[in-house]
Design an enzyme around this catalytic site. Structure first.
Site, PDB file in Angstrom:
ATOM      1  N   GLU A  52       2.076  13.011   4.358  1.00 47.13           N
ATOM      2  CA  GLU A  52       1.938  12.262   3.107  1.00 47.13           C
ATOM      3  C   GLU A  52       0.790  11.295   3.298  1.00 47.13           C
ATOM      4  OE1 GLU A  52       3.937   9.143  -0.048  1.00 47.13           O
ATOM      5  OE2 GLU A  52       4.926   9.443   1.875  1.00 47.13           O
ATOM      6  N   ASP A  77      -1.179   5.956   6.521  1.00 43.57           N
ATOM      7  CA  ASP A  77      -1.729   4.856   5.729  1.00 43.57           C
ATOM      8  C   ASP A  77      -2.480   3.933   6.677  1.00 43.57           C
ATOM      9  OD1 ASP A  77      -1.978   2.523   3.815  1.00 43.57           O
ATOM     10  OD2 ASP A  77      -0.635   3.795   2.631  1.00 43.57           O
ATOM     11  N   ASP A 126      -4.642   5.520  -5.646  1.00 50.27           N
ATOM     12  CA  ASP A 126      -5.515   4.746  -6.539  1.00 50.27           C
ATOM     13  C   ASP A 126      -6.471   5.750  -7.190  1.00 50.27           C
ATOM     14  OD1 ASP A 126      -7.552   3.226  -7.688  1.00 50.27           O
ATOM     15  OD2 ASP A 126      -7.414   1.670  -6.145  1.00 50.27           O
ATOM     16  N   ASP A 162       0.815   8.836 -11.612  1.00 51.97           N
ATOM     17  CA  ASP A 162       1.078   8.326 -12.958  1.00 51.97           C
ATOM     18  C   ASP A 162      -0.228   8.214 -13.741  1.00 51.97           C
ATOM     19  OD1 ASP A 162       0.408   6.214 -11.037  1.00 51.97           O
ATOM     20  OD2 ASP A 162       0.514   4.901 -12.791  1.00 51.97           O
TER      21      ASP A 162
END
Length: 224
Positions: A52, A77, A126, A162
């Site tokens: 991920e 990350d 982002d 989204d």
């Protein structure tokens, strides 16, 4: 988050055996010992390996690991204070098939060997809407080339967002470059038959978006 709290989390990450924080030099100079050996050295099995990217607090990685105990998951990350939460939860709940890697996404092909990865998830990145930020979009052509390097021949990509902009940009790019779109939907929670792993796992922010009736989009694809 206060700097004291951040420091505490950084220090705690150092003690977690499910957190890996290679130095940039190790990766770039090809001396990183985990590259090509994640399953053998850490997970101690040959189950499918799933990444991920931009995992944030690690909620998705942890919940995928719970849902699919016969797969191995690594959340990636650059912000260790964020994924500290996921790493700690995995230890507290004894979830052995998830780990966390602190590095930049553009170094992914230095951290993993060719054909080492079965599947990649990108969740709520982002969208980098401004044109001059195109090079930072996680589904741009350059990033796709890096992902292709580490993915197996039949490896699959997943984008959940989204952002209608990110969804549209990625779909356009995939079609334009001749990649294979396996599934695409601009509102997975309103569409019957959406993949279960897409709708059954929600991040904290995703649940907020859903309360606001914000559509969640999803694309599953293969890089050609």
């Amino acid at each position: 988050m206060g700097s004291k709290n951040k420091l505490k989390r950084f220090n705690e990450n150092e003690t977690f055996d499910n957190v890996f924080q290679p130095k940039r030099e190790e990766l770039v100079e090809a001396t990183y010992k985990m590259k090509g050996h994640w399953n053998a050295k850490y997970f101690k099995n040959d189950n499918p390996l799933v990444l991920e990217l931009g995992c944030g607090k690690g909620e998705y990685s942890v919940n995928l690991a719970k849902k699919y105990p016969n797969k191995n998951f690594i959340g990636i990350d650059i912000k260790g204070a964020r994924f500290w939460r996921g790493a700690k939860t995995a230890i507290e709940e004894s979830i052995p098939n998830v780990a966390f890697l602190r590095t930049q996404i553009e170094l992914i092909d230095f951290a993993f060997a060719e054909n080492e990865v079965d599947e990649i998830w990108i969740t709520f990145p982002d969208p980098q809407i401004k044109y001059k930020r195109t090079k930072h979009r996680m589904t741009n052509s350059e990033f796709l080339k890096r992902y292709k390097k580490v993915l197996k021949a039949n490896g699959v990509m997943n984008l959940k967002t989204d952002s209608e902009f990110m969804h549209g940009y990625t779909l356009g790019l995939l079609h334009g470059e001749g990649h294979e779109v396996l599934y695409a939907n601009h509102n997975v929670y309103k569409q019957e038959g959406s993949p279960e792993e897409v709708t059954s796992i929600q991040t904290h922010y995703e649940s907020i978006y859903l309360e606001q009736n914000k559509p969640i989009t999803y694309i599953r694809f293969k890089i050609k």
